[in-house]
Write a protein that holds these residues in place. Structure first.
Motif, PDB file in Angstrom:
ATOM      1  N   LYS A  86       0.759  -1.042  -0.138  1.00  0.00           N
ATOM      2  CA  LYS A  86      -0.167   0.222   0.001  1.00  0.00           C
ATOM      3  C   LYS A  86       0.721   1.239  -0.139  1.00  0.00           C
ATOM      4  CE  LYS A  86      -1.941  -1.153   3.919  1.00  0.00           C
ATOM      5  NZ  LYS A  86      -1.125  -2.477   4.239  1.00  0.00           N
ATOM      6  N   THR A  87       1.811   1.279   0.849  1.00  0.00           N
ATOM      7  CA  THR A  87       2.548   2.582   1.010  1.00  0.00           C
ATOM      8  C   THR A  87       3.396   2.634  -0.108  1.00  0.00           C
ATOM      9  OG1 THR A  87       2.809   2.311   3.352  1.00  0.00           O
ATOM     10  CG2 THR A  87       4.579   3.670   2.351  1.00  0.00           C
ATOM     11  N   THR A  88       3.955   1.582  -0.824  1.00  0.00           N
ATOM     12  CA  THR A  88       4.903   1.511  -1.915  1.00  0.00           C
ATOM     13  C   THR A  88       3.980   2.070  -3.059  1.00  0.00           C
ATOM     14  OG1 THR A  88       6.012  -0.504  -1.246  1.00  0.00           O
ATOM     15  CG2 THR A  88       6.156  -0.033  -3.648  1.00  0.00           C
TER      16      THR A  88
ATOM     17  N   LEU B  23      -3.551   9.727   1.594  1.00  0.00           N
ATOM     18  CA  LEU B  23      -3.643   9.830   3.017  1.00  0.00           C
ATOM     19  C   LEU B  23      -3.066   8.193   3.335  1.00  0.00           C
ATOM     20  CD1 LEU B  23      -6.874  11.555   4.034  1.00  0.00           C
ATOM     21  CD2 LEU B  23      -4.547  12.261   4.668  1.00  0.00           C
ATOM     22  N   ASP B  24      -1.790   8.082   4.070  1.00  0.00           N
ATOM     23  CA  ASP B  24      -1.414   6.731   4.469  1.00  0.00           C
ATOM     24  C   ASP B  24      -1.604   6.615   5.803  1.00  0.00           C
ATOM     25  OD1 ASP B  24      -0.117   4.372   4.323  1.00  0.00           O
ATOM     26  OD2 ASP B  24       1.795   5.210   3.539  1.00  0.00           O
ATOM     27  N   GLU B  25      -2.379   5.725   6.207  1.00  0.00           N
ATOM     28  CA  GLU B  25      -2.615   5.553   7.709  1.00  0.00           C
ATOM     29  C   GLU B  25      -2.878   6.642   8.663  1.00  0.00           C
ATOM     30  OE1 GLU B  25      -2.583   2.010   8.554  1.00  0.00           O
ATOM     31  OE2 GLU B  25      -1.502   1.033   7.167  1.00  0.00           O
ATOM     32  N   PRO B  26      -3.725   7.566   8.380  1.00  0.00           N
ATOM     33  CA  PRO B  26      -4.210   8.341   9.176  1.00  0.00           C
ATOM     34  C   PRO B  26      -4.560   8.325  10.473  1.00  0.00           C
ATOM     35  CG  PRO B  26      -5.922   8.428   7.566  1.00  0.00           C
ATOM     36  CD  PRO B  26      -4.961   7.408   7.174  1.00  0.00           C
TER      37      PRO B  26
ATOM     38  N   PRO C 279       2.253  11.685   4.503  1.00  0.00           N
ATOM     39  CA  PRO C 279       2.889  10.429   4.638  1.00  0.00           C
ATOM     40  C   PRO C 279       2.576   9.735   5.796  1.00  0.00           C
ATOM     41  CG  PRO C 279       4.499  12.226   5.059  1.00  0.00           C
ATOM     42  CD  PRO C 279       2.903  13.126   4.571  1.00  0.00           C
ATOM     43  N   GLU C 280       2.795   8.550   5.832  1.00  0.00           N
ATOM     44  CA  GLU C 280       2.626   7.294   6.999  1.00  0.00           C
ATOM     45  C   GLU C 280       3.617   7.941   8.023  1.00  0.00           C
ATOM     46  OE1 GLU C 280       2.706   2.708   7.402  1.00  0.00           O
ATOM     47  OE2 GLU C 280       4.101   3.660   6.111  1.00  0.00           O
ATOM     48  N   GLY C 281       3.342   8.013   9.428  1.00  0.00           N
ATOM     49  CA  GLY C 281       4.171   8.701  10.340  1.00  0.00           C
ATOM     50  C   GLY C 281       4.414  10.023  10.360  1.00  0.00           C
TER      51      GLY C 281
HETATM   52 MG   LIG Z   1       2.123   1.132   4.921  1.00  0.00          MG
END
Ligand SMILES: [Mg+2]
Ligand SMILES: Nc1ncnc2c1ncn2[C@@H]1O[C@H](COP(=O)(O)OP(=O)(O)OP(=O)(O)O)[C@@H](O)[C@H]1O
Length: 233
Positions: A42-44, A157-160, A84-86
């Motif tokens: 997913k993040t990729t 949105l990555d893992e909000p 981004p995630e994080g």
């Molecule tokens: Mg990820």
């Protein structure tokens, strides 16, 4: 209108191919969610769209233009912005300074800050505080607020909801929906599939770098395999 169209995307890290021929699209005005287990890719996919990773092959079209080799800052300038995630906020800057960075090439106007503060009253209260001292949920709000400062057409949105207490998860999802109602198209990556499907129009399920399943959010919520694997039912 297809705002984002990803076709046969392959992305590798050296010898490891993490994304192996993913195709999907996001229509203007939609919320689309990518669901999948840890390591599904997913993040990729998100990083390939935002230009942080160069695809091995495949195309990524935004507003009908192929952006698969476009530099990240030029993708942002076209209105496609990743949270981004994080979170990655600037810890040593104040909340307001972080927001000003989000305005990107334009100079932020008082009104631009007001729009963000009306969405996130908490950020207004904390506007002079160093961002590194915010709570996790507040940092997530700031990361989204900063992305909105550039007035994007589309947000990634990555893992909000990662690491947030249930009450803040609800708040973040309410805000995502509100941004969408205001006209921002959303691509959302989430492990909290229940919440993601509850606000999404459509969804794609990623399994080891491939789209295993796609459909309307309603259909996927009712799907037995999805229930078992992702909805904890
Ligand atoms: Mg990820
Ligand atoms: N920099 C890297 N170098 C090598 N392999 C990587 C790198 N980043 C990710 N991978 C691998 O690529 C695959 C997909 O990772 P990715 O981060 O896209 O998964 P994800 O779906 O976002 O997972 P999560 O839900 O845990 O965030 C994983 O197998 C991961 O180990």
């Amino acid at each position: 209108m297809k705002l984002l169209k990803v076709t046969d995307l392959h992305v590798s890290y050296g010898a490891i191919t993490a994304v192996k021929g993913v195709s999907f699209h996001v229509n203007e005005g939609e919320i689309v969610t990518l669901i999948g287990a840890n390591g599904a890719g997913k993040t990729t996919v998100m990083h390939a769209i935002s230009g942080l990773l160069k695809p091995a092959s495949g195309t990524i079209e935004f507003l009908k233009k192929n952006i698969s080799t476009t530099a990240p800052h030029k993708i942002i300038a076209q209105g496609l912005v990743q949270v981004p995630e994080g979170r990655r906020i600037f810890a040593k800057m104040t909340v307001k300074e972080n927001l000003s960075m989000g305005a990107y090439l334009k100079k932020a106007k008082a009104n631009d800050y007001q729009e963000i503060y009306s969405l996130f009253p908490r950020l207004h209260e904390r506007r002079r505080q160093l961002a590194g001292t915010l709570s996790g949920g507040e940092q997530q709000m700031l990361a989204i607020g900063r992305a909105l400062m550039s007035k994007p057409k589309m947000l990634l949105l990555d893992e909000p909801s990662m690491g947030l207490a249930p009450i803040l998860v609800k708040e973040i999802f309410r805000i995502i929906k509100e941004c969408n109602n205001a006209g921002v198209t959303i691509l959302l990556v989430e492990q909290n599939a229940n919440m993601a499907l509850s606000i999404a129009d459509r969804a794609y399920v990623l399994e080891t770098g491939l789209v295993a399943l796609e459909g309307s959010a309603e259909d996927l919520i009712a799907n037995d395999d999805v229930k078992k694997a992702y909805l904890g039912a």
